[in-house]
Design a protein around this motif. Structure first.
Motif, short mmCIF file in Angstrom:
data_model
loop_
_atom_site.label_atom_id
_atom_site.label_comp_id
_atom_site.label_asym_id
_atom_site.label_seq_id
_atom_site.Cartn_x
_atom_site.Cartn_y
_atom_site.Cartn_z
N GLY A 1 -12.67 -7.55 -7.85
CA GLY A 1 -12.67 -6.23 -7.25
C GLY A 1 -12.96 -6.24 -5.77
O GLY A 1 -13.11 -5.18 -5.16
N ASN A 2 -13.07 -7.41 -5.16
CA ASN A 2 -13.29 -7.51 -3.72
C ASN A 2 -11.95 -7.57 -2.99
O ASN A 2 -10.89 -7.80 -3.59
CB ASN A 2 -14.11 -8.76 -3.40
N TRP A 3 -12.00 -7.40 -1.67
CA TRP A 3 -10.79 -7.51 -0.86
C TRP A 3 -10.23 -8.92 -0.97
O TRP A 3 -10.95 -9.91 -0.86
CB TRP A 3 -11.14 -7.16 0.59
N ASN A 4 -8.92 -9.03 -1.16
CA ASN A 4 -8.30 -10.35 -1.33
C ASN A 4 -7.91 -11.02 -0.02
O ASN A 4 -7.29 -12.09 -0.02
CB ASN A 4 -7.07 -10.24 -2.25
N GLY A 5 -8.24 -10.38 1.10
CA GLY A 5 -7.98 -10.96 2.41
C GLY A 5 -6.64 -10.59 3.01
O GLY A 5 -6.34 -10.97 4.16
N LYS A 6 -5.80 -9.84 2.29
CA LYS A 6 -4.49 -9.47 2.80
C LYS A 6 -4.54 -8.19 3.61
O LYS A 6 -5.28 -7.26 3.28
CB LYS A 6 -3.49 -9.31 1.65
N THR A 7 -3.76 -8.16 4.70
CA THR A 7 -3.63 -6.94 5.51
C THR A 7 -2.39 -6.18 5.06
O THR A 7 -1.59 -6.66 4.26
CB THR A 7 -3.50 -7.30 6.99
N VAL A 8 -2.22 -4.98 5.62
CA VAL A 8 -1.05 -4.17 5.28
C VAL A 8 0.23 -4.91 5.66
O VAL A 8 1.21 -4.93 4.91
CB VAL A 8 -1.12 -2.81 5.99
N SER A 9 0.23 -5.54 6.83
CA SER A 9 1.43 -6.27 7.27
C SER A 9 1.68 -7.51 6.41
O SER A 9 2.83 -7.91 6.23
CB SER A 9 1.30 -6.66 8.74
N ASP A 10 0.61 -8.11 5.89
CA ASP A 10 0.79 -9.25 5.00
C ASP A 10 1.55 -8.84 3.73
O ASP A 10 2.38 -9.59 3.21
CB ASP A 10 -0.55 -9.84 4.58
N VAL A 11 1.25 -7.66 3.25
CA VAL A 11 1.84 -7.20 1.99
C VAL A 11 3.19 -6.53 2.20
O VAL A 11 4.15 -6.78 1.47
CB VAL A 11 0.88 -6.22 1.27
N PHE A 12 3.28 -5.68 3.22
CA PHE A 12 4.48 -4.85 3.39
C PHE A 12 5.31 -5.18 4.62
O PHE A 12 6.33 -4.52 4.86
CB PHE A 12 4.08 -3.37 3.44
N GLY A 13 4.90 -6.17 5.39
CA GLY A 13 5.66 -6.53 6.58
C GLY A 13 5.63 -5.42 7.62
O GLY A 13 4.57 -4.84 7.89
N GLU A 14 6.78 -5.09 8.17
CA GLU A 14 6.88 -4.06 9.21
C GLU A 14 7.08 -2.66 8.65
O GLU A 14 7.21 -1.70 9.42
CB GLU A 14 8.04 -4.40 10.17
N GLU A 15 7.13 -2.53 7.34
CA GLU A 15 7.37 -1.22 6.73
C GLU A 15 6.19 -0.27 6.97
O GLU A 15 5.03 -0.68 6.91
CB GLU A 15 7.59 -1.36 5.22
N ARG A 16 6.53 1.00 7.26
CA ARG A 16 5.51 2.05 7.36
C ARG A 16 5.37 2.68 5.99
O ARG A 16 6.32 3.27 5.46
CB ARG A 16 5.91 3.10 8.40
N ILE A 17 4.19 2.52 5.41
CA ILE A 17 3.95 2.97 4.04
C ILE A 17 3.14 4.26 4.06
O ILE A 17 1.98 4.27 4.48
CB ILE A 17 3.21 1.90 3.23
N LYS A 18 3.77 5.34 3.61
CA LYS A 18 3.04 6.60 3.51
C LYS A 18 2.47 6.71 2.10
O LYS A 18 3.18 6.52 1.11
CB LYS A 18 3.94 7.80 3.79
N ILE A 19 1.17 7.02 2.02
CA ILE A 19 0.52 7.09 0.72
C ILE A 19 -0.01 8.50 0.46
O ILE A 19 -0.18 9.30 1.38
CB ILE A 19 -0.62 6.06 0.59
N GLY A 20 -0.25 8.79 -0.78
CA GLY A 20 -0.74 10.09 -1.21
C GLY A 20 -0.70 10.15 -2.73
O GLY A 20 -0.62 9.12 -3.41
N TYR A 21 -0.70 11.36 -3.28
CA TYR A 21 -0.67 11.52 -4.73
C TYR A 21 0.76 11.34 -5.25
O TYR A 21 1.65 12.13 -4.92
CB TYR A 21 -1.20 12.89 -5.14
#
Length: 359
Positions: free
Chosen positions: A115-135
């Motif tokens: 349950g701890n942070w796995n060390g990955k950043t947003v760019s590590d996971v999604f590259g250059e994509e802009r990810i909008k989050i919400g419900y």
């Protein structure tokens, strides 16, 4: 011609297989939507509130509102700190512990087993994509429900269309084919009525399903990315940065092409078989056959297999194939594929029925 089409359409709708089947699909679609809504459960670890049904949706929306907008590394840090499970019964992997949709989405990408942070950043996971989050939980659940609803509807349409020609082979075909317009307008009216029935059934079922989803969940989340959704979402296997609204548009398009293709299948075998149950059995068997073929999704052959009607309904695999240079997904090739199925089914059934020998 309009009167002939209207007459053939009434004949189809007066058969119990059509109107009872359509009624059952409508009841099933509303039942699965109601069940999905009332069986949801969510916990807000920051306030300790928990609930099911409408309360669960409210909790999910409240949690999502704290982090909504463009996903950043700071939001990831906050989600890991604030939403991490308080306990792991039996040492279960924290990624698979569900508290709410936002926590599940964060765990999927940014948690380690504890349950701890796995060390990955947003760019590590999604590259250059802009990810909008919400419900997004409500509409993603609706999408999964629609796969089941459209699958049932496809079989109901095949069952309703199967008697169009096969039901006339008991002697009525002698009357039709010896009449002045029997080999032209009457046969064409049967084809048109069948396709209108399929299209109308789809619009009715899809429309009522989307209306129920809007009443249950509202319009929140339609502009959010499908890449940041909960672990139990089947649509997470689509690897492209689409909004939930865009995904639903694709699903509606593919549902429509799948239902029309199923009608095309049924028309062809209705003309070939002399018994309507045999026509339905052959049609349904060939319809589900592609899912039994040992063709891996990584194979080039899958690009062809995925354009068969069954994969239009089970749209996730088809939408995961590739994104073309135009920005559209490979899935749009389902449109000309469906046109081909309808054309072959219509022309083939027309020729078989009008050319067969009468006595």
């Amino acid at each position: 011609m309009k009167r002939l089409i209207s007459f053939e359409l009434r004949k189809l709708l007066e058969r119990p297989t059509a109107w009872v089947g359509l009624l059952l699909v409508l009841l099933f679609s509303q039942g699965i939507a109601f069940s999905g809504y009332h069986n949801q459960y969510a916990v807000d670890p920051m306030t300790g509130s928990e609930g099911s049904g409408g309360a669960s949706v409210a909790i999910d929306k409240t949690v999502a509102a704290r982090y909504e907008g463009i996903l950043t590394d700071e939001k990831v840090r906050l989600m890991v700190e604030e939403l991490v499970p308080k306990s792991r019964p039996g040492g279960i992997n924290a990624i698979y512990i569900y508290q709410n949709a936002t926590q599940s989405a964060a765990a999927r990408h940014f948690y380690d087993i504890e349950g701890n942070w796995n060390g990955k950043t947003v760019s590590d996971v999604f590259g250059e994509e802009r990810i909008k989050i919400g419900y997004t939980g409500g509409w993603m659940a609706t999408s999964s429900n629609l796969i089941q609803v459209f699958m049932v509807l496809s079989f109901v349409v095949m069952l309703a269309v199967s008697p169009v020609f096969s039901g006339e082979y008991g002697g009525v075909d002698n009357i039709i084919l010896t009449a002045r317009y029997g080999r032209s307008k009457c046969a064409a009216a049967k084809l048109t009525a069948s396709l209108l029935l399929a299209a109308g059934a789809f619009l009715l079922v899809a429309g009522t399903s989307l209306l129920a989803a809007f009443l249950y969940y509202g319009k929140e989340g339609l502009d959010c990315s499908i890449l940041f959704t909960s672990m139990d979402s089947a649509e997470r296997f689509i690897p492209f940065n689409l909004t939930v609204g865009e995904m639903l548009c694709y699903q509606m398009l593919l549902g429509f092409t799948g239902i029309l293709s199923a009608a095309g299948f049924a028309l062809l075998f209705s003309s070939v078989c002399r018994n309507q149950l045999a026509a339905f059995a052959v049609c349904a068997g060939l319809y589900v056959l592609p899912i039994l073929l040992p063709v891996p999704e990584t194979s080039f052959l899958f690009r062809v297999v995925a354009l068969l009607p069954l994969y239009h309904i089970q749209f996730v695999s088809l939408m995961a194939v590739e994104q073309m240079e135009s920005g559209l997904l490979y899935a749009v090739w389902a449109v000309p594929a469906a046109a081909a199925f309808v054309l072959v089914g219509s022309v083939g059934s027309y020729r078989v029925f009008t050319k067969h020998q009468v006595f």
